[in-house]
Design a protein around this motif. Sequence first.
Motif, PDB file in Angstrom:
ATOM      1  N   GLY A 169       0.811  -1.203   0.000  1.00  0.00           N
ATOM      2  CA  GLY A 169       0.000   0.000   0.000  1.00  0.00           C
ATOM      3  C   GLY A 169       0.848   1.259   0.000  1.00  0.00           C
ATOM      4  O   GLY A 169       1.978   1.264   0.509  1.00  0.00           O
ATOM      5  N   LEU A 170       0.313   2.316  -0.576  1.00  0.00           N
ATOM      6  CA  LEU A 170       0.945   3.630  -0.539  1.00  0.00           C
ATOM      7  C   LEU A 170       0.173   4.512   0.420  1.00  0.00           C
ATOM      8  O   LEU A 170      -1.059   4.580   0.363  1.00  0.00           O
ATOM      9  N   LEU A 171       0.887   5.195   1.306  1.00  0.00           N
ATOM     10  CA  LEU A 171       0.288   6.023   2.351  1.00  0.00           C
ATOM     11  C   LEU A 171       0.186   7.473   1.884  1.00  0.00           C
ATOM     12  O   LEU A 171       1.166   8.047   1.402  1.00  0.00           O
ATOM     13  N   PHE A 172      -0.999   8.059   2.067  1.00  0.00           N
ATOM     14  CA  PHE A 172      -1.237   9.443   1.656  1.00  0.00           C
ATOM     15  C   PHE A 172      -1.998  10.196   2.750  1.00  0.00           C
ATOM     16  O   PHE A 172      -2.736   9.587   3.531  1.00  0.00           O
ATOM     17  N   PRO A 173      -1.859  11.526   2.782  1.00  0.00           N
ATOM     18  CA  PRO A 173      -2.772  12.316   3.619  1.00  0.00           C
ATOM     19  C   PRO A 173      -4.208  12.083   3.156  1.00  0.00           C
ATOM     20  O   PRO A 173      -4.450  11.843   1.967  1.00  0.00           O
ATOM     21  N   VAL A 174      -5.166  12.153   4.079  1.00  0.00           N
ATOM     22  CA  VAL A 174      -6.552  11.852   3.710  1.00  0.00           C
ATOM     23  C   VAL A 174      -7.141  12.855   2.721  1.00  0.00           C
ATOM     24  O   VAL A 174      -8.086  12.539   2.004  1.00  0.00           O
ATOM     25  N   ASP A 175      -6.584  14.049   2.677  1.00  0.00           N
ATOM     26  CA  ASP A 175      -7.124  15.061   1.761  1.00  0.00           C
ATOM     27  C   ASP A 175      -6.347  15.141   0.445  1.00  0.00           C
ATOM     28  O   ASP A 175      -6.545  16.070  -0.347  1.00  0.00           O
ATOM     29  N   TYR A 176      -5.471  14.179   0.183  1.00  0.00           N
ATOM     30  CA  TYR A 176      -4.680  14.210  -1.047  1.00  0.00           C
ATOM     31  C   TYR A 176      -5.598  13.988  -2.246  1.00  0.00           C
ATOM     32  O   TYR A 176      -6.437  13.078  -2.259  1.00  0.00           O
ATOM     33  N   GLY A 177      -5.434  14.800  -3.298  1.00  0.00           N
ATOM     34  CA  GLY A 177      -6.377  14.805  -4.400  1.00  0.00           C
ATOM     35  C   GLY A 177      -6.000  14.014  -5.632  1.00  0.00           C
ATOM     36  O   GLY A 177      -6.785  13.966  -6.590  1.00  0.00           O
ATOM     37  N   ARG A 178      -4.821  13.346  -5.619  1.00  0.00           N
ATOM     38  CA  ARG A 178      -4.387  12.676  -6.860  1.00  0.00           C
ATOM     39  C   ARG A 178      -4.229  11.161  -6.683  1.00  0.00           C
ATOM     40  O   ARG A 178      -3.470  10.517  -7.408  1.00  0.00           O
ATOM     41  N   ILE A 179      -4.954  10.610  -5.753  1.00  0.00           N
ATOM     42  CA  ILE A 179      -4.834   9.160  -5.524  1.00  0.00           C
ATOM     43  C   ILE A 179      -5.278   8.367  -6.755  1.00  0.00           C
ATOM     44  O   ILE A 179      -4.639   7.383  -7.135  1.00  0.00           O
ATOM     45  N   ASP A 180      -6.344   8.790  -7.402  1.00  0.00           N
ATOM     46  CA  ASP A 180      -6.795   8.079  -8.604  1.00  0.00           C
ATOM     47  C   ASP A 180      -5.762   8.156  -9.719  1.00  0.00           C
ATOM     48  O   ASP A 180      -5.573   7.191 -10.475  1.00  0.00           O
ATOM     49  N   ASP A 181      -5.088   9.291  -9.832  1.00  0.00           N
ATOM     50  CA  ASP A 181      -4.020   9.415 -10.833  1.00  0.00           C
ATOM     51  C   ASP A 181      -2.905   8.419 -10.534  1.00  0.00           C
ATOM     52  O   ASP A 181      -2.374   7.768 -11.443  1.00  0.00           O
ATOM     53  N   CYS A 182      -2.545   8.317  -9.263  1.00  0.00           N
ATOM     54  CA  CYS A 182      -1.501   7.366  -8.851  1.00  0.00           C
ATOM     55  C   CYS A 182      -1.946   5.937  -9.138  1.00  0.00           C
ATOM     56  O   CYS A 182      -1.177   5.116  -9.658  1.00  0.00           O
ATOM     57  N   LYS A 183      -3.187   5.629  -8.802  1.00  0.00           N
ATOM     58  CA  LYS A 183      -3.728   4.288  -9.058  1.00  0.00           C
ATOM     59  C   LYS A 183      -3.642   3.944 -10.541  1.00  0.00           C
ATOM     60  O   LYS A 183      -3.179   2.853 -10.916  1.00  0.00           O
ATOM     61  N   ASN A 184      -4.064   4.864 -11.391  1.00  0.00           N
ATOM     62  CA  ASN A 184      -4.044   4.610 -12.834  1.00  0.00           C
ATOM     63  C   ASN A 184      -2.631   4.445 -13.372  1.00  0.00           C
ATOM     64  O   ASN A 184      -2.385   3.647 -14.286  1.00  0.00           O
ATOM     65  N   GLU A 185      -1.676   5.178 -12.787  1.00  0.00           N
ATOM     66  CA  GLU A 185      -0.274   5.043 -13.204  1.00  0.00           C
ATOM     67  C   GLU A 185       0.277   3.667 -12.838  1.00  0.00           C
ATOM     68  O   GLU A 185       1.005   3.051 -13.632  1.00  0.00           O
ATOM     69  N   ILE A 186      -0.083   3.182 -11.668  1.00  0.00           N
ATOM     70  CA  ILE A 186       0.358   1.843 -11.255  1.00  0.00           C
ATOM     71  C   ILE A 186      -0.253   0.785 -12.164  1.00  0.00           C
ATOM     72  O   ILE A 186       0.431  -0.150 -12.608  1.00  0.00           O
ATOM     73  N   ILE A 187      -1.535   0.919 -12.466  1.00  0.00           N
ATOM     74  CA  ILE A 187      -2.204  -0.036 -13.354  1.00  0.00           C
ATOM     75  C   ILE A 187      -1.534  -0.042 -14.729  1.00  0.00           C
ATOM     76  O   ILE A 187      -1.363  -1.103 -15.358  1.00  0.00           O
ATOM     77  N   ARG A 188      -1.115   1.141 -15.198  1.00  0.00           N
ATOM     78  CA  ARG A 188      -0.474   1.241 -16.519  1.00  0.00           C
ATOM     79  C   ARG A 188       0.937   0.683 -16.515  1.00  0.00           C
ATOM     80  O   ARG A 188       1.321  -0.077 -17.413  1.00  0.00           O
ATOM     81  N   LYS A 189       1.729   1.045 -15.483  1.00  0.00           N
ATOM     82  CA  LYS A 189       3.144   0.669 -15.472  1.00  0.00           C
ATOM     83  C   LYS A 189       3.410  -0.711 -14.853  1.00  0.00           C
ATOM     84  O   LYS A 189       4.428  -1.347 -15.184  1.00  0.00           O
ATOM     85  N   LEU A 190       2.526  -1.148 -13.958  1.00  0.00           N
ATOM     86  CA  LEU A 190       2.717  -2.438 -13.292  1.00  0.00           C
ATOM     87  C   LEU A 190       1.454  -3.284 -13.453  1.00  0.00           C
ATOM     88  O   LEU A 190       0.743  -3.573 -12.487  1.00  0.00           O
ATOM     89  N   PRO A 191       1.145  -3.706 -14.688  1.00  0.00           N
ATOM     90  CA  PRO A 191      -0.101  -4.434 -14.942  1.00  0.00           C
ATOM     91  C   PRO A 191      -0.171  -5.789 -14.245  1.00  0.00           C
ATOM     92  O   PRO A 191      -1.255  -6.375 -14.144  1.00  0.00           O
ATOM     93  N   GLN A 192       0.965  -6.275 -13.768  1.00  0.00           N
ATOM     94  CA  GLN A 192       0.971  -7.545 -13.045  1.00  0.00           C
ATOM     95  C   GLN A 192       0.362  -7.414 -11.644  1.00  0.00           C
ATOM     96  O   GLN A 192       0.053  -8.418 -11.007  1.00  0.00           O
ATOM     97  N   LEU A 193       0.214  -6.172 -11.163  1.00  0.00           N
ATOM     98  CA  LEU A 193      -0.434  -5.939  -9.876  1.00  0.00           C
ATOM     99  C   LEU A 193      -1.937  -5.759 -10.069  1.00  0.00           C
ATOM    100  O   LEU A 193      -2.390  -5.303 -11.114  1.00  0.00           O
ATOM    101  N   SER A 194      -2.692  -6.104  -9.024  1.00  0.00           N
ATOM    102  CA  SER A 194      -4.144  -5.933  -9.054  1.00  0.00           C
ATOM    103  C   SER A 194      -4.554  -4.898  -8.017  1.00  0.00           C
ATOM    104  O   SER A 194      -4.142  -4.989  -6.858  1.00  0.00           O
ATOM    105  N   TYR A 195      -5.344  -3.934  -8.463  1.00  0.00           N
ATOM    106  CA  TYR A 195      -5.879  -2.952  -7.516  1.00  0.00           C
ATOM    107  C   TYR A 195      -6.845  -3.652  -6.559  1.00  0.00           C
ATOM    108  O   TYR A 195      -7.704  -4.420  -6.983  1.00  0.00           O
TER     109      TYR A 195
END
Length: 294
Positions: A252-278
């Motif tokens: 898991g990646l730890l973020f402040p609760v009010d961080y606004g780019r978590i979905d962007d980070c999620k999509n980047e991981i899905i794109r660059k590390l497709p072997q991982l599952s959200y």
Amino acid sequence: MTYYVRAPGTCGEFLQGSIDGQSFLVTCPINRYSYALSNVVHPFSQTYCALQPKSAQARKLVKQLVNSKKNTSICPPVYVRSDIIQGKGMASSSADISVTAMATALAMDYELSFKELEQICLSVEPTDASFYQGVTQFDYIKGTISQPLGMCPPLKILVFDEGGSIDTVSFNKQVDLQNKILEKESIIRESLELFKHGLITHDIKLIGQAATLSAFGNQRILYKPNLYDFHDIGNYYNSVGTIIAHSGTIMGLLFPVDYGRIDDCKNEIIRKLPQLSYVDTVETTNEGLTYIKR
């Protein structure tokens, strides 16, 4: 009388290892739960019934304990449901066991102390201690350490899975496991000091550093091939740290609760590390095990 009991799962552990030969973990309870109801025959569809053999074993231990104290054989039915994914290092079994045990005891008109609950859980398997409020330093094998560390500042956690599953009991029976744990004691000592200071000062960056140290130090015990790339993507998106299941498959990646780019980070991981599952995006919680009477 019906009792409704709830206990959180975890996102792995903030840290896990040993100091001076004493094994322990530091809990990371999250807002995903196991639930138990007593005196209800079929509260949910059987699809969601999680009364697994480990929970049934806990129920048997509770019955023995209560019978020894109250000499009663009355034990109303208890059903359990969980929204915690199993076999990934999210304390699904520990949560199921703890809610089953407490709901069974309450149905028999007996309230387990947390020490009694702790020992019942440990009698079944090595366990997390997310049933305690806040964050706890806990000996997950024998229970010789059970030290509250304080309340965790709010954190949001982006959770991914490397795949497969790990049985906690088998993992902890590895022949060379203890030697590998001893080898990383200096890392765990540093990680625990950082973590405690982070709790005291409510500094989530220190908490993240502590979790990351422990995660990297665990690579010789349970190697996660995608950990470093996963962490690097998190760094780019201003994650404060990386957390893992030390005997499981999630990261898991730890973020402040009010961080606004978590979905962007999620999509980047899905794109660059497709072997991982959200898996999920969760938040830390401090509530521990709770119950109400209905």
